[in-house]
Scaffold this active site. Sequence first.
Site, PDB file in Angstrom:
ATOM      1  N   ASN A 171      11.052  -1.181 -34.821  1.00 49.76           N
ATOM      2  CA  ASN A 171      12.510  -1.229 -34.655  1.00 49.76           C
ATOM      3  C   ASN A 171      13.011  -2.667 -34.802  1.00 49.76           C
ATOM      4  OD1 ASN A 171      13.905   1.371 -34.037  1.00 49.76           O
ATOM      5  ND2 ASN A 171      12.191   1.534 -32.623  1.00 49.76           N
TER       6      ASN A 171
ATOM      7  N   HIS B 109      15.927   5.065 -27.481  1.00 48.35           N
ATOM      8  CA  HIS B 109      14.968   6.009 -26.897  1.00 48.35           C
ATOM      9  C   HIS B 109      14.685   7.113 -27.905  1.00 48.35           C
ATOM     10  CE1 HIS B 109      12.838   8.044 -23.647  1.00 48.35           C
ATOM     11  NE2 HIS B 109      13.398   9.162 -24.065  1.00 48.35           N
TER      12      HIS B 109
ATOM     13  N   ASP C 272      16.657   4.776 -18.928  1.00 46.32           N
ATOM     14  CA  ASP C 272      17.199   5.812 -19.822  1.00 46.32           C
ATOM     15  C   ASP C 272      18.395   6.570 -19.268  1.00 46.32           C
ATOM     16  OD1 ASP C 272      13.755   6.687 -20.549  1.00 46.32           O
ATOM     17  OD2 ASP C 272      15.043   5.159 -21.482  1.00 46.32           O
TER      18      ASP C 272
HETATM   19  C1  GRF Z   1      10.097   3.614 -30.380  1.00 45.17           C
HETATM   20  O1  GRF Z   1       9.936   4.995 -30.591  1.00 45.17           O
HETATM   21  C2  GRF Z   1      11.192   3.400 -29.371  1.00 45.17           C
HETATM   22  O2  GRF Z   1      12.195   4.401 -29.355  1.00 45.17           O
HETATM   23  C3  GRF Z   1      10.469   3.468 -28.104  1.00 45.17           C
HETATM   24  O3  GRF Z   1       9.248   2.816 -28.330  1.00 45.17           O
HETATM   25  C4  GRF Z   1       8.899   2.983 -29.691  1.00 45.17           C
HETATM   26  C5  GRF Z   1       8.604   1.582 -30.121  1.00 45.17           C
HETATM   27  O4  GRF Z   1       8.430   1.402 -31.376  1.00 45.17           O
HETATM   28  N1  GRF Z   1      11.193   2.885 -27.006  1.00 45.17           N
HETATM   29  P1  GRF Z   1       8.375  -0.065 -32.051  1.00 45.17           P
HETATM   30  O5  GRF Z   1       7.681  -1.004 -31.112  1.00 45.17           O
HETATM   31  O6  GRF Z   1       9.795  -0.469 -32.311  1.00 45.17           O
HETATM   32  O7  GRF Z   1       7.606   0.172 -33.320  1.00 45.17           O
END
Ligand code: GRF
Length: 226
Positions: free
Chosen positions: A16, A102, A143
């Site tokens: 992300n 989330h 959350d």
């Molecule tokens: C993602 O699915 C996010 O929604 C959750 O943790 C995961 C992390 O993914 N909180 P990254 O570290 O961004 O690859």
Amino acid sequence: MTPVPVAVLVSGGGTNLQALLDALRDSPVARIERVVSSGADVGALARARRAGVPTVVLAHPDDPGEVVTATGDAGLVVLAGYLKRIPPAAVAQRRWRLINIHPALLPAFGGPGMYGRRVHEAVLASGAALSGATVHYVDEEYDRGPIIAQWPVPVRRDDTPDTLAARVLEVEHRLLPQVVVELARLGVPGKPVRLFPQGSAFVTGDKLAVDLDNTTDGRTGGRADC
Ligand code: GRF
């Protein structure tokens, strides 16, 4: 317009974060000014360093003073795979400037311990036909803060927690940058913003076109100038 300085909090691999780095690279409205990690051996830190973004590793993620100092003068703080609870005193100092992504449609499948694969296992075990991604404000509980935007992902008959997680992550990588850009464009208002989908492409199967329409004052239906 001066780009809004953004701090990104991470605990994991950082896909992300990468989506944000790619989306904001030449953005006139928002700029990632630092990446803050809950630990030193976190894959996301390498992504930040490759992008030339300063990094901070928290020694005590439960210390509100350290969290506030680490996020500096960021106008918007984004939790992208950050697994620690933000101390209430830090939340109070950053009210409506702290957002989290989330991998499910909150308020369902969220809360303490609901992260990673467990979320998708719970969705499949529940028999729900829809999962998805949620971007929400961070408050004193995991959350639970007001929802800003959501995007659904239909559950397939043959889904496993991993295949569902992968499709939800694709949507996360589109939804989170759009929300950050929209909040920055609006100047990160000191009150809740709600973003809605444009048109009727909401649940068109695998079509992953994510289009958001902007703001109301958090209540459905009404519109307000932020
Ligand atoms: C993602 O699915 C996010 O929604 C959750 O943790 C995961 C992390 O993914 N909180 P990254 O570290 O961004 O690859």
